[in-house]
Write an enzyme that holds these catalytic residues in place. Sequence first.
Site, PDB file in Angstrom:
ATOM      1  N   GLY A   1      50.435  71.069 103.120  1.00  0.00           N
ATOM      2  CA  GLY A   1      50.706  72.629 102.910  1.00  0.00           C
ATOM      3  C   GLY A   1      52.136  72.622 102.811  1.00  0.00           C
ATOM      4  N   GLU A   2      52.628  73.768 103.204  1.00  0.00           N
ATOM      5  CA  GLU A   2      53.891  74.003 103.473  1.00  0.00           C
ATOM      6  C   GLU A   2      54.436  74.078 104.705  1.00  0.00           C
ATOM      7  OE1 GLU A   2      55.249  73.284 100.047  1.00  0.00           O
ATOM      8  OE2 GLU A   2      56.786  74.007 101.388  1.00  0.00           O
ATOM      9  N   SER A   3      55.213  73.053 105.227  1.00  0.00           N
ATOM     10  CA  SER A   3      55.502  72.778 106.387  1.00  0.00           C
ATOM     11  C   SER A   3      56.338  74.132 107.026  1.00  0.00           C
ATOM     12  CB  SER A   3      56.379  71.383 106.757  1.00  0.00           C
ATOM     13  OG  SER A   3      57.443  71.537 106.009  1.00  0.00           O
TER      14      SER A   3
ATOM     15  N   CYS B   1      51.231  64.473 105.109  1.00  0.00           N
ATOM     16  CA  CYS B   1      52.467  65.294 104.488  1.00  0.00           C
ATOM     17  C   CYS B   1      52.871  66.235 105.365  1.00  0.00           C
ATOM     18  CB  CYS B   1      51.613  65.757 103.133  1.00  0.00           C
ATOM     19  SG  CYS B   1      52.975  66.477 101.968  1.00  0.00           S
TER      20      CYS B   1
ATOM     21  N   ARG C   1      62.097  65.774 103.771  1.00  0.00           N
ATOM     22  CA  ARG C   1      61.101  66.418 103.037  1.00  0.00           C
ATOM     23  C   ARG C   1      61.505  66.252 101.320  1.00  0.00           C
ATOM     24  NH1 ARG C   1      61.446  72.508 104.417  1.00  0.00           N
ATOM     25  NH2 ARG C   1      59.804  72.479 102.814  1.00  0.00           N
TER      26      ARG C   1
ATOM     27  N   ILE D   1      52.240  64.165  97.256  1.00  0.00           N
ATOM     28  CA  ILE D   1      52.832  65.266  96.561  1.00  0.00           C
ATOM     29  C   ILE D   1      53.806  66.216  96.934  1.00  0.00           C
ATOM     30  CG2 ILE D   1      51.946  67.737  95.830  1.00  0.00           C
ATOM     31  CD1 ILE D   1      49.063  66.518  95.789  1.00  0.00           C
ATOM     32  N   ARG D   2      55.182  65.930  96.491  1.00  0.00           N
ATOM     33  CA  ARG D   2      56.325  66.443  96.972  1.00  0.00           C
ATOM     34  C   ARG D   2      56.292  65.853  98.225  1.00  0.00           C
ATOM     35  NH1 ARG D   2      58.932  71.445  95.458  1.00  0.00           N
ATOM     36  NH2 ARG D   2      59.261  71.765  97.582  1.00  0.00           N
TER      37      ARG D   2
ATOM     38  N   HIS E   1      48.166  61.914 100.947  1.00  0.00           N
ATOM     39  CA  HIS E   1      46.946  62.892 101.371  1.00  0.00           C
ATOM     40  C   HIS E   1      45.732  62.036 101.122  1.00  0.00           C
ATOM     41  CE1 HIS E   1      49.316  66.398 101.045  1.00  0.00           C
ATOM     42  NE2 HIS E   1      49.865  65.927 100.050  1.00  0.00           N
TER      43      HIS E   1
ATOM     44  N   GLU F   1      42.964  63.093 102.254  1.00  0.00           N
ATOM     45  CA  GLU F   1      42.066  64.103 101.954  1.00  0.00           C
ATOM     46  C   GLU F   1      41.932  64.439 100.816  1.00  0.00           C
ATOM     47  OE1 GLU F   1      45.237  64.507 102.989  1.00  0.00           O
ATOM     48  OE2 GLU F   1      45.756  66.601 102.541  1.00  0.00           O
TER      49      GLU F   1
END
Lengths: 201, 293
Positions: A55-57, A84, A110, A136-137, A175, A177
């Site tokens: 998600g967004e850390s 992530c 990051r 992903i990023r 990920h 998941e």
Amino acid sequence: MIKIGILNLQGAVSEHLDMTLKAIDKLDKKNEITVIGVRYADEVSECDGLIISGGESTVIGKLIKERQIDKAIKEKKIPIFGTCAGMVILSKKTDYDQDILEIMDIEVSRNSFGRQRNSFENEIKIFGDSYSGVFIRAPSVSKILNENNELEILSELDNNIIAVKQGNNIAMSFHPELTNDTRLHEYYLSEILKLNKSNRD
Amino acid sequence: MKKGTDVLKEGFAKMTKGGVIMDVVNANEARIAEDAGAVAVMALEKVPADIRASGGVARMADPNKVQEILEAVSIPVMAKARIGHIAEAQILETLGVDMIDESEVLTPADEEYHINKKEFTIPFVCGARNLGEALRRIDEGAAMIRTKGEPGTGNIVEAVRHMRMVTSEIREIQAKNEEELRNFARFIEAPFPLVKEVAKTGKLPVVNFAAGGVATPADASLMMQLSSDGVFVGSGIFKSENPTEFAKAIVEATANYDKPEVLADISRGLGEAMKGVKISEIAENDRMQERGW
């Protein structure tokens, strides 16, 4: 009964929930392990293990602090599996000013492989086996901060550290998941089972 | 090494779930959004309310502006391209934008075709008013769907209509057999395999956000309760009296959408929300949601 919480603040939470359910099924441990989404400190402190999703850390870290979930985690030393953004949250240091748990002796960079156009899928190796890595990023470990602290590198990709284990905490930059492969979730659950068994003995 | 796969595109969208994506027009606003807890920002030249007020042709933002915002924050940056404007989308991809919104807020460049989003490495989000429109966009390669709502109005009524429409159509098709699904697919002008998949899983195959008219913390909570995966806020933040406070409040409301007592606290003394517009006061051909098909 062992309770695994999926930290349900922001990000790919339902994906981890589905994967954990499948992993419990594969291990045939339905009578020993349950899994639920958790959003508040009191719910988190009832867990024997916690998964922090992608998600967004910056957002997840902020909510962890506001809801004092960090205290609940540290008081009970809950074993965490972070993917992530979860890796960023677990780290002691990042290259950005943000709220993190500061639990694992790693410094994390990051978006270490670039922006979304550089996101990629690549085969990775963990414990000698192949897995499909979805990045992903994605972050990566830029530095191990304390070599003496039993920090184990689980996987590297082109000299980037992408998975580490320290004590009962596991961090991965990719990920699992988002794949159909439950082996890494099974690994985490097996570690929790081992830990609970040794605590009982 | 594979790039631009469906897993990566749809995965990127999944990482924004439960979050708020905010429209910003400069680096300063982008930083306010990030500090407030936005999961991403949408870089644009003017917020929808100003686009509506100024009239004329609304286009992609100046690359300088996009660049400025890309450099200002660590969270993902999205930007809008005109419907069907392949070149604008290519330019945005080259600039390093993380996701493109093929958006009805801008003046459409093509009245027949949307962009073939499968040609791109980065993912797209598109607006939809109903299930047929959502599935047509997904068929073209959209990795994320949002309601269209009526942008720049501060009026949530259209976003509610669109979200309820999609969920009720999904509920409706779950009871249908294969023959009925085929007919329904023809009726809503959507590809049969996607209709069948949705009937089986009971949800859209990609993340589904609310957008168009979100102006208050309560609006964000309402949309989350109507099963949105997250919220886009356009003019609602930087057209309000206290942008910093509104940004924080809408993030908190999205994270606490099912806790009325928390929402009450968040909503207290926030100051004036953006000035709203009644949909009936907007002439039919000025309604942005009618753009695209």
